[in-house]
Design an enzyme around this catalytic site. Structure first.
Site, PDB file in Angstrom:
ATOM      1  N   SER A   1      44.912  42.356  47.351  1.00 27.29           N
ATOM      2  CA  SER A   1      44.008  41.992  48.426  1.00 27.29           C
ATOM      3  C   SER A   1      44.081  43.055  49.483  1.00 27.29           C
ATOM      4  CB  SER A   1      44.412  40.652  49.035  1.00 27.29           C
ATOM      5  OG  SER A   1      45.593  40.826  49.781  1.00 27.29           O
ATOM      6  N   LYS A   2      43.079  43.084  50.310  1.00 26.08           N
ATOM      7  CA  LYS A   2      43.045  44.080  51.360  1.00 26.08           C
ATOM      8  C   LYS A   2      44.228  43.872  52.303  1.00 26.08           C
ATOM      9  CE  LYS A   2      40.082  46.864  53.648  1.00 26.08           C
ATOM     10  NZ  LYS A   2      39.444  46.996  54.864  1.00 26.08           N
ATOM     11  N   ARG A   3      44.549  42.600  52.482  1.00 25.50           N
ATOM     12  CA  ARG A   3      45.632  42.267  53.401  1.00 25.50           C
ATOM     13  C   ARG A   3      46.954  42.886  52.946  1.00 25.50           C
ATOM     14  NH1 ARG A   3      46.145  36.536  53.531  1.00 25.50           N
ATOM     15  NH2 ARG A   3      44.009  36.523  52.796  1.00 25.50           N
ATOM     16  N   SER A   4      47.166  42.896  51.634  1.00 26.91           N
ATOM     17  CA  SER A   4      48.425  43.462  51.151  1.00 26.91           C
ATOM     18  C   SER A   4      48.348  44.994  51.116  1.00 26.91           C
ATOM     19  CB  SER A   4      48.792  42.894  49.784  1.00 26.91           C
ATOM     20  OG  SER A   4      47.824  43.228  48.822  1.00 26.91           O
ATOM     21  N   GLY A   5      47.344  45.552  51.773  1.00 25.47           N
ATOM     22  CA  GLY A   5      47.271  47.003  51.922  1.00 25.47           C
ATOM     23  C   GLY A   5      46.588  47.699  50.758  1.00 25.47           C
TER      24      GLY A   5
END
Ligand code: GLU
Length: 486
Positions: free
Chosen positions: A255-259
């Protein structure tokens, strides 16, 4: 056998992430490996999720990655339109939906939101879904006609029997059989007249003669419903290849959140296009031979979709960076310099020969932003401890270094030719006279001119770039530093 035809069918809902690009790449490779056609189809039937500019990202990404489509919205191949909203205007989806209604495989549903909200939901595969209770299936033909004539909003639903099972085949997972009772009467045509993705993909894949469908395995659970549509029409379904999930290093969904960035973000971060494509090809697929670096042409030659693995693929940033470094090493210098120059200019403002510096870092970096830390000392010698002059293997100490630098200073001041070769010969002469090992001299000199333990080149390479004036100034400053520090 009919010609292999594959399609990449993105919904223009945002950036192209690694998973999207993998589907596109595998579709492309399957087609090109078999000498077939690769098609681009834009699936924009979900108007609420449409994101302005997303279609341009798709074109840009495919183009940069080298995945040239043979047919698409911008390249007519006789199977257009290639955009679902435009296909809708031809009436194709409604026509086919009506055919299913005629066959008893679909029905009009006039239930409003309130009624649908009141229906019970069920948990299927961990997801809460609403199972429509088929109330409108019992409407007579006349009632349906009346409702339509009165302009009542409607959807058309697939009619799935409550009993029995449905089986479909996936290349990786084999035959999958599900209980029909688990399949909801999904909407085929929405109240705004648009088809759902679920319906449009079947109609389009068939009418566009698609032979192989590659997509994420989140579509596995819908595939029995698609299979029932193929069967209802009497069509042959394409070969299905549902790809395993891509996870991060902690086995969580990317995910984008996990970079984890999109393809374009990765390029912006200084990754090489070909390296990213190469790396993505290996996310779930492995060649027969034990090898990892492949150009796109080589991938086309080697790609066999039967070798795709079912287990989740781990997106390993460390590995991608390593691979990127390998691409820099193998890259033609001019191309590398073109990529590195902005980073070099950002890090080094003095008028040094940036091409020479680029040649030094080319084999040492993994991604372009690494350049800064390798070349920062050209700008100014960082603050360092005199203990750095002590090197066990080179048998140097701060004291021995001070002596060497003091003796070398007049030699370096007298030296006219500051090319790497001439400087090297000059230092070697001194080494010989002194009767010591090379490193005994090179280590202090390199430390003096760079202030760093690791540099992208040897002492004389650095001195060539720095030039006489700066080299001499740095050696003088090092002598002062050592005198103070001892
Ligand atoms: N439009 C779908 C998506 O972007 C495509 C799925 C498929 O390839 O069938 O997820």
């Amino acid at each position: 056998m009919s010609k292999v035809r594959t399609r990449y069918a993105p919904s223009p809902t945002g950036k192209m992430h690694v998973g999207n690009l993998r589907s596109a790449l595998y579709e492309f490779l399957i087609a090109k490996h078999a000498g077939g056609d690769f098609m681009l189809r834009i699936e924009d039937t979900d108007q609420e999720r449409f994101v302005e500019g997303a279609t341009e990202i798709i074109y840009r990404t495919l183009d940069k990655a080298g995945l040239r489509h043979d047919e698409g919205p911008d390249k007519d191949g006789g199977f257009g339109p290639y955009v679902q909203s435009e296909r809708m205007k031809t009436g194709i989806y409604m026509e086919y939906a009506k055919e299913l209604v005629e066959k008893g495989e679909a029905y009009y549903c006039f239930c409003d939101k309130e009624r649908l909200d009141s229906l019970k939901t069920e948990i299927v595969e961990g997801k809460e879904i609403m199972m429509y209770d088929k109330r409108c299936l019992s409407l007579t033909k006349e009632e349906v006609e009346q409702n339509l004539a009165a302009g009542k909003p409607f959807v058309i639903r697939q009619n799935i029997p409550r009993e029995g099972t449905t089986t479909f085949h996936d290349e990786l997972y084999g035959d999958i059989t599900v209980e029909n009772a688990q399949l909801d009467d999904m909407v085929l045509i929405k109240s705004d007249g648009y088809p759902t993705y679920n319906f449009a993909n079947v109609v389009d894949d068939h009418t566009m003669h698609i032979t192989h469908v590659v997509r994420g395995n989140e579509y596995l659970s819908s595939s029995p419903k698609y299979q029932r549509l193929y069967d209802a029409f009497g069509w042959e379904s394409p070969v299905y290849i549902h790809l395993p999930l891509i996870t991060d290093e902690n086995h969580k969904k990317l995910s984008k959140r996990s970079g984890h960035a999109s393809f374009e973000d990765l390029l912006e971060q200084g990754f090489v296009t070909e390296a990213v494509v190469n790396y993505i090809a290996l996310l779930g697929w492995s060649p027969e031979e034990n090898r990892e670096i492949f150009s796109l042409e080589e991938l086309i030659e080697k790609f066999d979709y039967r070798r795709i693995s079912k287990s989740p693929a781990v997106f390993d940033m460390v590995k991608l960076k390593w691979m990127n470094g390998e691409y820099f090493k193998a890259m033609e210098f001019g191309k590398f310099y073109g990529m590195a120059e902005p980073y070099l200019k950002e890090a080094v403002h003095k008028g040094y020969d940036l091409e020479k510096i680029a040649a030094m870092v080319k084999t040492r970096i993994e991604i372009l932003p690494d350049i800064a830390e390798h070349v920062d000392f050209f700008e100014a010698v960082p603050d360092y401890e005199v203990s750095m002059y002590a090197h066990k293997k080179m048998k140097t100490t701060p004291e021995s270094s001070l002596e060497v630098l003091r003796e070398l200073l007049p030699i370096l001041e007298a030296q006219e030719d500051y090319s790497n070769d001439a400087l090297y010969a000059c230092l070697c002469r001194y080494v010989e006279e002194k009767g010591c090992k090379n490193g005994y001299v090179m280590w202090p000199v390199r430390t003096a001119v760079s202030g760093k333990q690791m540099t992208p080149g040897g002492a004389t390479e650095l001195m060539e770039v720095l030039g006489k004036e700066e080299t001499v100034a740095r050696v003088r400053a090092a002598i002062v530093k050592l005198e103070k520090g001892l």
